[in-house]
Design an enzyme around this catalytic site. Structure first.
Site, PDB file in Angstrom:
ATOM      1  N   SER A  48      -8.468  -0.757  -4.953  1.00  0.00           N
ATOM      2  CA  SER A  48      -7.181  -0.063  -5.041  1.00  0.00           C
ATOM      3  C   SER A  48      -6.049  -1.074  -5.127  1.00  0.00           C
ATOM      4  O   SER A  48      -6.137  -2.177  -4.567  1.00  0.00           O
ATOM      5  CB  SER A  48      -7.028   0.788  -3.783  1.00  0.00           C
ATOM      6  OG  SER A  48      -5.704   1.187  -3.609  1.00  0.00           O
ATOM      7  N   TYR A  94      -7.921   2.119   6.046  1.00  0.00           N
ATOM      8  CA  TYR A  94      -8.453   2.417   4.709  1.00  0.00           C
ATOM      9  C   TYR A  94      -8.219   1.228   3.770  1.00  0.00           C
ATOM     10  O   TYR A  94      -9.140   0.745   3.111  1.00  0.00           O
ATOM     11  CB  TYR A  94      -7.784   3.678   4.136  1.00  0.00           C
ATOM     12  CG  TYR A  94      -7.895   3.770   2.643  1.00  0.00           C
ATOM     13  CD1 TYR A  94      -9.075   4.195   2.047  1.00  0.00           C
ATOM     14  CD2 TYR A  94      -6.834   3.392   1.807  1.00  0.00           C
ATOM     15  CE1 TYR A  94      -9.202   4.236   0.674  1.00  0.00           C
ATOM     16  CE2 TYR A  94      -6.947   3.428   0.436  1.00  0.00           C
ATOM     17  CZ  TYR A  94      -8.131   3.852  -0.134  1.00  0.00           C
ATOM     18  OH  TYR A  94      -8.246   3.875  -1.494  1.00  0.00           O
ATOM     19  N   LYS A 152     -10.875  -1.727   1.812  1.00  0.00           N
ATOM     20  CA  LYS A 152     -10.929  -2.146   0.399  1.00  0.00           C
ATOM     21  C   LYS A 152     -10.898  -3.678   0.316  1.00  0.00           C
ATOM     22  O   LYS A 152     -11.653  -4.283  -0.443  1.00  0.00           O
ATOM     23  CB  LYS A 152      -9.776  -1.535  -0.402  1.00  0.00           C
ATOM     24  CG  LYS A 152      -9.869  -0.029  -0.556  1.00  0.00           C
ATOM     25  CD  LYS A 152     -11.082   0.393  -1.389  1.00  0.00           C
ATOM     26  CE  LYS A 152     -11.312   1.884  -1.419  1.00  0.00           C
ATOM     27  NZ  LYS A 152     -12.623   2.273  -1.941  1.00  0.00           N
TER      28      LYS A 152
HETATM   29  N1  UFG Z   1       4.966  11.762  -2.212  1.00  0.00           N
HETATM   30  C1  UFG Z   1       5.980  12.655  -1.964  1.00  0.00           C
HETATM   31  N2  UFG Z   1       5.634  13.849  -1.424  1.00  0.00           N
HETATM   32  C2  UFG Z   1       4.359  14.195  -1.112  1.00  0.00           C
HETATM   33  C3  UFG Z   1       3.334  13.258  -1.365  1.00  0.00           C
HETATM   34  C4  UFG Z   1       3.669  12.036  -1.909  1.00  0.00           C
HETATM   35  O1  UFG Z   1       7.153  12.390  -2.239  1.00  0.00           O
HETATM   36  O2  UFG Z   1       4.134  15.305  -0.608  1.00  0.00           O
HETATM   37  C5  UFG Z   1       5.306  10.462  -2.826  1.00  0.00           C
HETATM   38  C6  UFG Z   1       4.942   9.271  -1.975  1.00  0.00           C
HETATM   39  O3  UFG Z   1       5.996   8.946  -1.124  1.00  0.00           O
HETATM   40  C7  UFG Z   1       4.688   8.215  -3.042  1.00  0.00           C
HETATM   41  C8  UFG Z   1       4.155   8.996  -4.228  1.00  0.00           C
HETATM   42  O4  UFG Z   1       4.537  10.348  -4.000  1.00  0.00           O
HETATM   43  O5  UFG Z   1       5.903   7.634  -3.409  1.00  0.00           O
HETATM   44  C9  UFG Z   1       2.668   8.918  -4.362  1.00  0.00           C
HETATM   45  O6  UFG Z   1       2.075   9.266  -3.145  1.00  0.00           O
HETATM   46  P1  UFG Z   1       0.509   9.531  -2.975  1.00  0.00           P
HETATM   47  O7  UFG Z   1       0.268   9.895  -1.557  1.00  0.00           O
HETATM   48  O8  UFG Z   1       0.051  10.477  -4.024  1.00  0.00           O
HETATM   49  O9  UFG Z   1      -0.122   8.132  -3.331  1.00  0.00           O
HETATM   50  P2  UFG Z   1       0.128   6.705  -2.643  1.00  0.00           P
HETATM   51  O10 UFG Z   1       0.721   5.848  -3.695  1.00  0.00           O
HETATM   52  O11 UFG Z   1       0.812   6.782  -1.365  1.00  0.00           O
HETATM   53  O12 UFG Z   1      -1.360   6.308  -2.268  1.00  0.00           O
HETATM   54  C10 UFG Z   1      -2.294   6.177  -3.259  1.00  0.00           C
HETATM   55  C11 UFG Z   1      -3.695   6.576  -2.770  1.00  0.00           C
HETATM   56  C12 UFG Z   1      -4.225   5.581  -1.797  1.00  0.00           C
HETATM   57  C13 UFG Z   1      -4.073   4.190  -2.277  1.00  0.00           C
HETATM   58  C14 UFG Z   1      -2.648   3.930  -2.647  1.00  0.00           C
HETATM   59  C15 UFG Z   1      -2.460   2.560  -3.207  1.00  0.00           C
HETATM   60  O13 UFG Z   1      -3.671   7.843  -2.175  1.00  0.00           O
HETATM   61  O14 UFG Z   1      -5.605   5.853  -1.644  1.00  0.00           O
HETATM   62  O15 UFG Z   1      -2.262   4.857  -3.656  1.00  0.00           O
HETATM   63  O16 UFG Z   1      -1.116   2.225  -3.178  1.00  0.00           O
HETATM   64  F1  UFG Z   1      -4.430   3.292  -1.334  1.00  0.00           F
END
Ligand code: UFG
Length: 346
Positions: free
Chosen positions: A127, A154, A158
């Site tokens: 990741s 998590y 990785k």
């Molecule tokens: N977000 C919102 N509202 C929500 C959910 C997410 O605004 O309800 C935003 C988050 O703040 C972030 C973006 O949407 O800016 C993406 O969020 P995700 O939770 O979809 O994904 P992340 O980038 O936080 O995490 C993902 C994977 C992880 C991995 C990570 C690597 O879920 O497994 O990318 O950076 F580790």
């Protein structure tokens, strides 16, 4: 003769899409999954798309003896793609030992068993989380950007798994590896036969967004609009799931075709485009004509402000490039959500 590939975690979100692309490319797929976070009906979806039902063995890869028996029952496996892992960042903070046991034991068991069965290569799901928040001069991130201390168990699994693979290969193990660092995989197969099935309240943006659009959730919370980005919301590199799945086929081709330049190679899988949360909502609304009620709330703890990939190495070396537009990808996620409703699942 068709080459046999073991897809560990093949009924999950990325594993199922990868199984489809492997079968389309002529590989013979054997799935092992313990169904802890996926559903057996995924096999029907794969069969509807490809006309082939992959072999399926229900088993927990933490059980080394059971895994050995399964491998012995399927002689001739050439390569493994390892998806099987726990993947919820928040849950990993609450239950670190569960994450360390699941994600690390599984890899060690497979690496120990590979030489016994003459398995030549392993593709590992990593990741972009390993880069943490890259310094501005490292954006977009290449594979050479510094690895930052993990911010969750998590993420740490990785990093540790990458190190375990590296150390094992440096010690002379008789196999090769390709490590794929995913950015944010989203969307579903264009047939809507398979897609992402989150458990409970989604933690990730896209399932929360599509569940809001269909009325399961009242409104989507946008976590912060005061970041140092053009519109203040966080930036990610959202990669289409089918594009991502296809990269695994090129990685396996490379490993088994004797084309790998080194015994261990690392590739970023992203589009190369950073997209903010607010831009993404807007693109979804334009692509589908469906409004997404949303409000700005406080930042989510632990979020990275901005990260997107420099995918040039994968483009040049693997000959792989993300093809789908964000609009089409979001439309596929919406089609999948509608299908879940039609099937009475959500
Ligand atoms: N977000 C919102 N509202 C929500 C959910 C997410 O605004 O309800 C935003 C988050 O703040 C972030 C973006 O949407 O800016 C993406 O969020 P995700 O939770 O979809 O994904 P992340 O980038 O936080 O995490 C993902 C994977 C992880 C991995 C990570 C690597 O879920 O497994 O990318 O950076 F580790």
């Amino acid at each position: 003769m068709k080459q046999k590939i073991l897809v560990a975690g093949g009924t999950g979100y990325i594993g199922s899409h990868t199984t489809v692309e492997l079968q389309n490319a002529g590989y013979d797929v054997i799935i092992i999954d313990n169904l802890s976070n996926s559903n057996i009906e995924v096999l029907d979806g794969i069969e509807h798309i490809t006309g082939i039902r992959p072999k399926f063995i229900e088993l927990d890869l933490k059980d080394k003896e059971a895994t050995r028996k399964a491998l012995a029952s399927q002689p001739g496996i050439k390569g493994i793609i390892l998806f099987a892992a726990s993947k919820a960042v928040g849950e990993s903070v609450q239950k670190p030992l569960l994450y360390y046991r699941n994600n690390i034991t599984t890899l060690i068991n497979l690496l120990e068993l590979m030489p016994e069965f003459g398995i030549e290569g392993i593709v590992f799901s990593s990741s972009c989380t390993v880069y943490g928040q890259p310094d501005p001069e490292n954006l977009p991130v290449t594979e050479n950007a510094p690895i930052k201390p993990a911010t969750s168990p998590y993420g740490n699994t990785k990093q540790i798994n990458e190190e375990i693979i590296r150390d094992t290969i440096h010690a002379g193990a008789p196999f090769k590896s390709v490590i794929l660092r995913y950015f944010n995989p989203i969307g579903a197969h264009p047939t809507a036969e398979i897609g992402e099935l989150p458990n409970g309240v989604p933690q990730n943006l896209i399932p929360y967004l599509t569940q809001t659009a269909i009325g399961i959730r009242k409104e989507l919370s946008v976590f912060g609009d005061d970041y140092n980005t053009p519109d203040g919301s966080c930036i990610r590199d959202y990669i289409n799931i089918v594009d991502l799945a296809k990269a695994h086929v090129t990685a396996i081709d490379r490993l088994l075709g004797g084309k790998s330049a080194k015994d261990i190679e690392i590739f970023n899988l992203g589009t190369g485009c950073g997209v903010s949360v607010l831009e993404l909502i807007n693109t979804f609304e334009q692509a589908t004509g469906v409004k997404v009620p949303h409000k700005i709330v406080a930042r989510r703890e632990g979020d990275i402000e901005q990260v997107w990939a420099n995918p040039e190495r994968a483009n040049k070396v693997l000959g792989w490039k993300a093809q789908e537009t964000l609009a089409d990808t979001l439309a596929s996620a919406w089609k999948w959500q509608l299908k879940l409703r039609e099937r009475g699942i959500m």
